[in-house]
Design a protein around this motif. Structure first.
Motif, PDB file in Angstrom:
ATOM      1  N   GLU A   1      -1.381  -3.743  -5.126  1.00 53.15           N
ATOM      2  CA  GLU A   1      -0.628  -2.878  -4.523  1.00 53.15           C
ATOM      3  C   GLU A   1      -0.696  -2.467  -3.755  1.00 53.15           C
ATOM      4  O   GLU A   1      -0.652  -2.308  -1.913  1.00 53.15           O
ATOM      5  N   ASN A   2      -2.676  -3.151  -2.553  1.00 54.96           N
ATOM      6  CA  ASN A   2      -3.375  -2.809  -1.572  1.00 54.96           C
ATOM      7  C   ASN A   2      -3.366  -4.230  -0.730  1.00 54.96           C
ATOM      8  O   ASN A   2      -3.809  -4.665  -0.223  1.00 54.96           O
TER       9      ASN A   2
ATOM     10  N   SER B   1       0.929  -1.140   0.130  1.00 55.28           N
ATOM     11  CA  SER B   1       0.009   0.457  -0.203  1.00 55.28           C
ATOM     12  C   SER B   1       0.405   1.393   0.028  1.00 55.28           C
ATOM     13  O   SER B   1       0.445   2.675   0.335  1.00 55.28           O
ATOM     14  N   THR B   2       1.993   1.269  -0.824  1.00 58.75           N
ATOM     15  CA  THR B   2       2.335   2.342  -0.879  1.00 58.75           C
ATOM     16  C   THR B   2       2.969   2.249  -2.034  1.00 58.75           C
ATOM     17  O   THR B   2       2.766   2.124  -2.834  1.00 58.75           O
TER      18      THR B   2
ATOM     19  N   SER C   1      -0.833  -7.735   0.015  1.00 59.84           N
ATOM     20  CA  SER C   1       0.242  -8.334   0.799  1.00 59.84           C
ATOM     21  C   SER C   1       0.494  -9.754   0.185  1.00 59.84           C
ATOM     22  O   SER C   1      -0.116 -10.048  -0.404  1.00 59.84           O
TER      23      SER C   1
ATOM     24  N   ILE D   1     -10.445  -4.041  -5.067  1.00 59.44           N
ATOM     25  CA  ILE D   1      -9.175  -3.964  -4.118  1.00 59.44           C
ATOM     26  C   ILE D   1      -7.902  -3.937  -5.811  1.00 59.44           C
ATOM     27  O   ILE D   1      -8.498  -5.248  -6.916  1.00 59.44           O
TER      28      ILE D   1
ATOM     29  N   TYR E   1       5.278   0.276  -4.398  1.00 61.77           N
ATOM     30  CA  TYR E   1       5.152  -0.713  -3.639  1.00 61.77           C
ATOM     31  C   TYR E   1       4.936  -1.944  -5.402  1.00 61.77           C
ATOM     32  O   TYR E   1       3.707  -1.334  -5.983  1.00 61.77           O
TER      33      TYR E   1
END
Length: 263
Positions: free
Chosen positions: A242-243, A141-142, A245, A239, A145
Motif C-alpha cells: 500500500e506504500n 499510502s492512504t 505507487s 515496505i 489504497y
C-alpha cells in the motif's frame, strides 16, 4: 412488472432519483456516443441514456427484467442482450462509453473485465458502493489504497464525482453509494498489461504481509536481489504494497521479470 420486484442474488437496487439520474447522464457528453450499460434493471438510467446517445447496448442477466425491458423500450437505438456481461467477448464493442449502476457484489470482477478491454472504452461512469469508489480513486499510502487504485491508474484517470444517498434507491441499500468517472490515459506503458495486472493482484494478495512476502511466491530467487532493487530505489526492504505507487510497482515488475527470464 411488480414494483416490489428485486432479486437479492443479482444485488438489485433500482435507482429512482431523477436528480441523480440526470447527474449521471451528464458526467460525460453522450451526444453521438455509443453506450454500453451493465445491468439496466428497470431501465431508469437507460431512459436518460437513450434520450442523449447515438445507441445503447445493455446487458441484463435477469430473464424477467430482460422481458420487461424488451416490452418497455422499442427504441431503434436500443439493443438489449440477455447475457452475463462477465462472460461476454467484448472485442466487438469498440469506442463504447460505459455508463452503469453496476451490481455491488461483483464490482471488482466488472472493473477488471473493463480493464482487460480498456482499448474499447474511452470513458467509464460507474455508480458503485462508496467504499469501492474510494478504493478506485485512492492515493498511495492512504487507508483506501489497494490493488484497485494502481490497477485503475494503469489504464484510466479516476475522478470521484459525488455521493448517492441510500434513499435514492429501491429497495434501499444499507450503504452509501457514489459515482466515479474513469477517463482512459493517453500514456502507454511498455509492459504486458495482463501479466502486470496479475503482478499487482499478487502484490496485494495478503495486506498484512510485506510486499516481498507477497511476491516471492511468483519469483523464486533469494531475497538479496530484491534487497538490491530496494537499495537502488531507496525503498525499505520491508515496505508494504500500500506504500508503493504505480510507477514503483512497474520498476519492481520489470526488474524482477527480467531477472527471472535470465536466470
Amino acid at each position: 412488472m411488480d414494483k416490489s420486484y428485486a432479486r437479492k442474488r443479482f444485488s438489485q437496487n433500482f435507482l429512482n432519483d431523477q436528480n441523480i439520474l440526470n447527474k449521471i447522464s451528464n458526467v460525460v457528453d453522450l451526444s453521438n456516443k455509443n453506450i454500453l450499460e451493465i445491468g439496466p434493471g428497470k431501465g431508469s438510467l437507460t431512459k436518460h441514456l437513450l434520450a442523449k446517445a447515438k445507441q445503447v447496448i445493455a446487458f441484463e442477466i435477469d430473464h424477467n427484467l430482460f422481458e420487461y425491458l424488451k416490452s418497455e423500450f422499442t427504441n431503434s437505438n436500443f439493443n438489449l442482450i440477455n447475457k452475463d456481461f462477465l462472460k461476454e467477448d467484448l472485442s466487438a464493442y469498440r469506442d463504447f462509453y460505459i455508463i452503469s449502476n453496476i451490481p455491488y457484489h461483483i464490482s471488482t470482477e466488472i472493473v477488471f473485465k473493463i480493464f482487460e478491454n480498456y482499448q474499447n472504452f474511452p470513458e467509464v461512469v460507474l455508480l458503485v458502493q462508496k467504499e469501492f469508489g474510494k478504493r478506485l480513486c485512492a492515493k498511495v499510502s492512504t487507508k483506501d489504497y489497494s490493488k484497485l487504485a494502481p490497477s485503475t491508474s494503469l489504464f484510466y484517470e479516476a475522478t470521484y464525482c459525488f455521493d448517492v444517498d441510500a434513499k435514492s434507491f429501491w429497495p434501499q441499500p444499507k450503504v452509501t453509494s457514489c459515482v466515479v468517472h474513469l477517463k482512459r490515459k493517453d500514456k502507454k506503458y511498455d509492459v504486458d498489461y495482463q501479466d502486470f495486472l496479475n503482478f499487482i493482484k499478487t502484490s496485494f494478495s495478503m495486506r498484512r504481509k510485506t510486499f516481498w512476502n507477497n511476491i516471492k511466491q511468483i519469483y523464486h530467487f533469494d531475497f538479496n536481489y530484491f534487497q538490491l532493487i530496494c537499495n537502488e530505489m531507496e525503498i525499505n526492504k520491508n515496505i508494504r504494497p500500500e506504500n508503493l505507487s504505480l510507477d514503483q510497482l512497474l520498476v519492481f515488475y520489470k526488474k524482477l521479470k527480467n531477472k527471472s527470464i535470465n536466470n
